[in-house]
Enzyme design. Structure first.
Site, PDB file in Angstrom:
ATOM      1  N   ASP A  93      -9.514  -9.493   9.067  1.00 22.96           N
ATOM      2  CA  ASP A  93      -8.988  -8.153   8.778  1.00 22.96           C
ATOM      3  C   ASP A  93      -9.982  -7.016   9.053  1.00 22.96           C
ATOM      4  OD1 ASP A  93      -6.809  -6.553   7.825  1.00 22.96           O
ATOM      5  OD2 ASP A  93      -7.852  -6.267   5.922  1.00 22.96           O
ATOM      6  N   SER A 126      -1.383  -3.490  10.248  1.00 24.61           N
ATOM      7  CA  SER A 126      -1.101  -4.414   9.147  1.00 24.61           C
ATOM      8  C   SER A 126       0.148  -5.251   9.433  1.00 24.61           C
ATOM      9  CB  SER A 126      -0.873  -3.616   7.867  1.00 24.61           C
ATOM     10  OG  SER A 126      -1.931  -2.710   7.683  1.00 24.61           O
ATOM     11  N   CYS A 170       0.757  -7.543  11.623  1.00 21.99           N
ATOM     12  CA  CYS A 170       1.109  -7.781  13.028  1.00 21.99           C
ATOM     13  C   CYS A 170       0.451  -9.051  13.565  1.00 21.99           C
ATOM     14  CB  CYS A 170       0.700  -6.591  13.896  1.00 21.99           C
ATOM     15  SG  CYS A 170       1.756  -5.163  13.688  1.00 21.99           S
ATOM     16  N   LYS A 189      -9.775  -2.068   1.649  1.00 21.16           N
ATOM     17  CA  LYS A 189      -9.426  -0.914   2.483  1.00 21.16           C
ATOM     18  C   LYS A 189     -10.238   0.328   2.081  1.00 21.16           C
ATOM     19  CE  LYS A 189      -6.331  -3.359   4.513  1.00 21.16           C
ATOM     20  NZ  LYS A 189      -6.535  -3.831   5.885  1.00 21.16           N
ATOM     21  N   ARG A 192       0.835  -1.194   0.000  1.00 22.06           N
ATOM     22  CA  ARG A 192       0.000   0.000   0.000  1.00 22.06           C
ATOM     23  C   ARG A 192       0.876   1.252   0.000  1.00 22.06           C
ATOM     24  NH1 ARG A 192      -1.796   0.996   4.268  1.00 22.06           N
ATOM     25  NH2 ARG A 192      -1.264  -0.815   5.525  1.00 22.06           N
ATOM     26  N   TYR A 232      -1.702  -3.357  -6.730  1.00 22.03           N
ATOM     27  CA  TYR A 232      -1.521  -4.012  -5.430  1.00 22.03           C
ATOM     28  C   TYR A 232      -2.855  -4.117  -4.664  1.00 22.03           C
ATOM     29  CZ  TYR A 232      -0.483  -4.967  -0.642  1.00 22.03           C
ATOM     30  OH  TYR A 232      -0.520  -5.544   0.602  1.00 22.03           O
ATOM     31  N   HIS A 243     -10.778  -2.076  11.577  1.00 19.45           N
ATOM     32  CA  HIS A 243      -9.687  -2.918  11.062  1.00 19.45           C
ATOM     33  C   HIS A 243      -9.448  -4.025  12.089  1.00 19.45           C
ATOM     34  CE1 HIS A 243      -5.230  -2.958   9.484  1.00 19.45           C
ATOM     35  NE2 HIS A 243      -5.983  -3.827   8.847  1.00 19.45           N
ATOM     36  N   ARG A 258       1.938 -12.177  -0.774  1.00 19.09           N
ATOM     37  CA  ARG A 258       0.602 -12.467  -0.237  1.00 19.09           C
ATOM     38  C   ARG A 258       0.016 -13.751  -0.801  1.00 19.09           C
ATOM     39  NH1 ARG A 258      -1.880  -8.490   3.374  1.00 19.09           N
ATOM     40  NH2 ARG A 258      -0.327  -6.860   3.519  1.00 19.09           N
TER      41      ARG A 258
HETATM   42  C1  OXD Z   1      -3.238  -4.375   5.306  1.00 17.91           C
HETATM   43  C2  OXD Z   1      -3.858  -5.584   4.738  1.00 17.91           C
HETATM   44  O1  OXD Z   1      -2.327  -3.780   4.680  1.00 17.91           O
HETATM   45  O2  OXD Z   1      -4.762  -6.133   5.384  1.00 17.91           O
HETATM   46  O3  OXD Z   1      -3.657  -3.984   6.413  1.00 17.91           O
HETATM   47  O4  OXD Z   1      -3.488  -6.009   3.641  1.00 17.91           O
HETATM   48 MN    MN Z   2      -5.320  -5.063   7.159  1.00 16.21          MN
END
Ligand code: OXD
Ligand code: MN
Length: 584
Positions: free
Chosen positions: A273, A246, A248, A204, A67, A195, A224, A364
Site C-alpha cells: 500500500d 484504493s 484497485c 494514511k 474513509r 475505521y 501510495h 477488511r
Molecule cells: C485505502 C486503503 O483506502 O489502503 O487506500 O485502505
Molecule cells: Mn491504500
C-alpha cells in the site's frame, strides 16, 4: 524532567479527560487484553479456533465503514498550500472546532498511548509516531500494522522526533467526524470514526499525508504504492513500485502467484500500500514498506485472485465487517464458495439473498505481512530495495491500453499526474464514477498537488538511475461489457514485458501516448486471449484520447499558475502527437 512524549500525552489527557492513561508495550498479552475488551463490548467475535486460530471478527458501527474524504482536512496556514484538491481549514479554527469535540471525549474511557515505528525497527528511513486513542480495536490493529510498543519507545528515547496523533471514537456520529492534519506542526487529530483509514493514524494520515510533506521538504518520496520484486530466470530480482487507487488490486498484484512460475518468473511482496523512498549511495531510489501488515479489502479475494493472502489469513487475523458462517468462519462475496445455508450478515443479522451483500463491500482483513508465503526475504532490509520501475494504473473501462511505457521521466510524471480511475467502496460516496487521481494520491497528498508534481519533476533530476515509468489498466472492457484481460496471476505477463523494456528488449510500437507492446510483444502462451481482444486491449483510440485530453486539461486547470510548466508542456506535446498521427 518530563520527556517530549510525556508532555504531549499529558496535554492530550488534559483535553480529552480519560479515566486512566495506559502506555502500550506491544506484547502478545496486551493484544489479548485488547481483544478481551472488544469481545466484552459485544462488537467482536472469536472465529473458529481450529480453522482460524487467534482470529476475530469486528463489526463496526454501520455508518463507519470507509474513509470519509468529505471530512478530511489539511490545515496549513495558507489555504493555497493545501491546494484545490484538498479540503482546507484554518489551523486555529480547526483547533477550536475539533478541539471542542475532543474536550472530555475520553471521560469514562482509557487513553491508550501507542508508540509505533513506520518501517523496519533498524532502518534509517523509518520514523516514529505516537497515537493516543480510546479504541482497543485501534490498539489491536496498530499492533498488526506497525512495529508497536516498547520497540518504538526504545527508538524514540527522550527525543521529540515523533509525529503525534490524537484519536477518539467520540460518539461515532458522522456529523461530528473530522480527520484533520496540521502539516506545519506534523500533528494529526481524528475524531468520530474507528475505521482503519481514518483511525489507524500511522497509515494514511502519517505515512502519506504528513510524510508527503516531510518528503518534499527533505528530498524523498512518500507514495501510495505497493512494492514487489519480480524474480526472473536465473534468480535476479527486479523491484517495482506501483500506484493504483484504493481497492484497485494493489494487494493482489503485490502478492501475486505468477502464471509464469514454470518459466522462472515469480513475484515477491515487499509492501502492498505505501512506499517510502530515498536516494541511496548506489544512485537508485530505495524503498521501504513502512507498514508491518496488510489492511486489505476482503470481497473479491479468493484462491483464484490471491491465494497467498488466503493462506495468510488463517491465523492471527482481525476481520472487519465480513459475514460469518455457522462454523464461525469468515465469509465474503468472491471468496470462491457459494454462500452457505446459514450466514450472519456483517451487520449481525441472519442473511438471505434479499438482504444485499453478506459482507460489506469494503470489509477488511488485517493480517501480519510476515504470514504471507510471498513475503520477500528483503521486506525488512534496513536499506530498502532499489526500485527500477514505477507503474501507474487505475480502473478504466476504455481509453487506457493494457500497458504502455512513457517516453521519459517528465512524460511519466505527466502520465501519473493525469491518471484516472473509477471510484470504489474504499471511500464513502458514489462508486464507479471516473475521477482524476494523480499518482493514486488524490486523497492522500498533504499539500498542493501542483507542488507535488513539481517535487516529482525535481526528484527525476536528482535520482542518478531513475525508475522507468509505465501505466497499466487491467480493467478494459469489450463492447459486450466484459473484461478483456483475465488479470490476477496473468498480470505477470505484463510485468515480464516491463522487465524486458527495462533491459532494452521487449517488442513495442510507438504511439502518441508512449510505447505499447507490439502484437507479439507479450508472452501469451497458454492463455486464451483472441487476437481481436488483444487488439482492443492495446488500442489507442484517437477519439477516446481526444476526450481524455480535454478532461485532463480541465483537471489541470484547477491548479492555475502553480502548475509546473513541464506538465503543461507535456499536455501540449501529447495533443500535438495525436494531431500529427491523425490528420484532421
Ligand atoms: C485505502 C486503503 O483506502 O489502503 O487506500 O485502505
Ligand atoms: Mn491504500
Amino acid at each position: 524532567m518530563a520527556t517530549p512524549l510525556e508532555t504531549w500525552v499529558e496535554e492530550a489527557a488534559q483535553l480529552t479527560k480519560p479515566d486512566r492513561v495506559v502506555y502500550c508495550d506491544g506484547s502478545e498479552a496486551e493484544y489479548r487484553r485488547m481483544v478481551d475488551l472488544m469481545l466484552r463490548a459485544g462488537d467482536t467475535f472469536t472465529l473458529n479456533e481450529k480453522t482460524y486460530p487467534n482470529c476475530h471478527l469486528h463489526r463496526s458501527s454501520v455508518n463507519d465503514v470507509a474513509r470519509t474524504e468529505r471530512v478530511t482536512f489539511i490545515c496549513s496556514r495558507d489555504k493555497d498550500d493545501a491546494g484545490p484538491t484538498n479540503n482546507w481549514m484554518d489551523p486555529d479554527a480547526a483547533k477550536r472546532k475539533v478541539g471542542a469535540l475532543f474536550d472530555g471525549a475520553m471521560r469514562g474511557r482509557t487513553m491508550y498511548v501507542v508508540p509505533y515505528i513506520m518501517g523496519p525497527a533498524n532502518s534509517p528511513i523509518s520514523k516514529v509516531g505516537v497515537e493516543a486513542t480510546d479504541s482497543p480495536y485501534v490498539v489491536a490493529s496498530m499492533r498488526i500494522m506497525s512495529r508497536m510498543g516498547q520497540v518504538a519507545l526504545d527508538r524514540l528515547g527522550p527525543s521529540n522526533e515523533f509525529v503525534p496523533g490524537l484519536h477518539s471514537l467520540g460518539d461515532l456520529d458522522p456529523m461530528r467526524r473530522y480527520i484533520v492534519h496540521f502539516p506545519e506542526e506534523e500533528l494529526i487529530w481524528s475524531v468520530g470514526s474507528g475505521y482503519g483509514g481514518n483511525a489507524l493514524l500511522g497509515k494514511k494520515c502519517f505515512a502519506l499525508r504528513i510524510a508527503s510533506v516531510m518528503a518534499r521538504e527533505q528530498g524523498w518520496m512518500a507514495e501510495h504504492m505497493l512494492v514487489l520484486g519480480l524474480e526472473s530466470p536465473g534468480g535476479k530480482v527486479t523491484y517495482m513500485g506501483a500506484a493504483f487507487p484504493s481497492a484497485c488490486g494493489k494487494t493482489n498484484l503485490a502478492m501475486m502467484v505468477s502464471a509464469l512460475e514454470s518459466q522462472g518468473y515469480r513475484v515477491w511482496t515487499v509492501g502492498d500500500d505505501i512506499a517510502w523512498m530515498k536516494i541511496a549511495d548506489d544512485g537508485y531510489l530505495h524503498a521501504i514498506n513502512p507498514e508491518a501488515g496488510f489492511f486489505g479489502v476482503a470481497p473479491g479475494t479468493g484462491m483464484h485472485t490471491n491465494p497467498n493472502v488466503m493462506r495468510a489469513l488463517h491465523k492471527n487475523t482481525l476481520f472487519t465487517n465480513v459475514a460469518m458462517t455457522a462454523q464461525r468462519e469468515p465469509w465474503w462475496e468472491g471468496i470462491g464458495s457459494d454462500p452457505p445455508a446459514e450466514l450472519t450478515k456483517w451487520k449481525g443479522e441472519k442473511w438471505d439473498s434479499s438482504k444485499g451483500p453478506a459482507a460489506h463491500p469494503n470489509a477488511r482483513y488485517t493480517v501480519p505481512a510476515k504470514q504471507s508465503p510471498s513475503i520477500s526475504p528483503k521486506w525488512e532490509a534496513p536499506e530498502g530495495v532499489p526500485i527500477s520501475a514505477f507503474i501507474f494504473g487505475g480502473r478504466r473501462a476504455r481509453v487506457a491500453p493494457l500497458v504502455y511505457e512513457s517516453f521519459d521521466w517528465q512524460h511519466g510524471v505527466f502520465v501519473g499526474a493525469t491518471m484516472a480511475s473509477e471510484t470504489t467502496a474504499a471511500a464513502t460516496g458514489d462508486v464507479g464514477i471516473t475521477r482524476r487521481d494523480p499518482m493514486a494520491m488524490l486523497p492522500f497528498c498533504g499539500y498542493n498537488m501542483a507542488d507535488y508534481f513539481g517535487h516529482w519533476l525535481e526528484m527525476g533530476k536528482r535520482i542518478p538511475h531513475p525508475p522507468k515509468i509505465f501505466h497499466v489498466n487491467w480493467f478494459r472492457k469489450g463492447a459486450d461489457g466484459k473484461f478483456l484481460w483475465p488479470g490476477f496471476g496473468e498480470n505477470v505477463r505484463v510485468l515480464k514485458w516491463i522487465l524486458e523494456r527495462m533491459e532494452g528488449r521487449g517488442a513495442a510500437q510507438e504511439t502518441p501516448i508512449g510505447y505499447v507492446p507490439a502484437m507479439k510483444g507479450l508472452t501469451l502462451d497458454g492463455l486464451k486471449v483472441s487476437d481481436e481482444a488483444l487488439d482492443e486491449l492495446l488500442r489507442v483510440s484517437p477519439e477516446d484520447w481526444e476526450d481524455e485530453l480535454e478532461d485532463s486539461k480541465q483537471f489541470l486547470m484547477k491548479f492555475g499558475a502553480r502548475l509546473p510548466k513541464e506538465i503543461r508542456e507535456e499536455h501540449a506535446k501529447l495533443s500535438r502527437r495525436f494531431h500529427r498521427a491523425v490528420p484532421v
